[in-house]
Design an enzyme around this catalytic site. Sequence first.
Site, PDB file in Angstrom:
ATOM      1  NE  ARG A 236      -8.959  -3.795  -1.604  1.00  0.00           N
ATOM      2  CZ  ARG A 236      -8.451  -3.449  -0.414  1.00  0.00           C
ATOM      3  NH1 ARG A 236      -7.148  -3.440  -0.220  1.00  0.00           N
ATOM      4  NH2 ARG A 236      -9.241  -3.152   0.602  1.00  0.00           N
TER       5      ARG A 236
ATOM      6  CG  HIS B 276      -8.166   0.718   1.295  1.00  0.00           C
ATOM      7  ND1 HIS B 276      -8.286   0.388  -0.033  1.00  0.00           N
ATOM      8  CD2 HIS B 276      -6.882   0.412   1.630  1.00  0.00           C
ATOM      9  CE1 HIS B 276      -7.142  -0.092  -0.483  1.00  0.00           C
ATOM     10  NE2 HIS B 276      -6.261  -0.087   0.508  1.00  0.00           N
TER      11      HIS B 276
HETATM   12 FE   LIG Z   1      -4.235  -0.518   0.245  1.00  0.00          FE
END
Ligand SMILES: [Fe+2]
Length: 212
Positions: free
Chosen positions: A146, A149
């Site tokens: 990921r 964020h």
């Molecule tokens: Fe997250």
Amino acid sequence: MLQSRRQILGQLAGAATAAPAFVRPVQARLEPTPNEIVGPFYPLAKPADADADLTMVAGRTGRAIGQVVELSGRIVDLAGRPVPGARLEIWQANAAGRYAHPSDDNTAPLDPNFQGYARLSTDAGGTYRIVTVKPAGYPGGGRGMRAPHIHFDLAGSTDRLVVQMYFPDEPLNAADALLRANIRPAMVIANAMGADASGILRYRWDMVLRTG
Ligand SMILES: [Fe+2]
């Protein structure tokens, strides 16, 4: 005072080009910020300290590890009108990429000085502001890394928006499966506004609700 010939001509030119009163002005219509998933790490136990400064925890003297970031922006509806009193919940991984959540099996360390969660409301102009540290990316299960964020759960007067905000110029953005699948990725990536005198990186990110 007498008006100059130039001023009078300017006013006449303005009057000639102004729209007649019966013509409605065209409202700028924005695109709504696209929804994303809540994800697995919405906090089960909210910290007692949930203010807008995530870099310090009440009762502790230390400061969270990581690059301090000031994030601010405005929440508006599709016509660009600000949404005052919108409630925001914000949660994120720490600077090592770890959530304070029992389901996070990332072996990166927790940071006891990082608040990780905040609850706040927009002001009369629809603006919000938090101070936090930049989260690291983390392994996203079977879906690759990921990108860094921050999660938002936003409640206006009629709309709810669950969304993740990403940082610009992040190498991991190009590979993030959720960001790649986003229908309007430019709307979920913040704008870098430079550093202030103390080295805090400032970002701006606006969100657009459908009706407010
Ligand atoms: Fe997250």
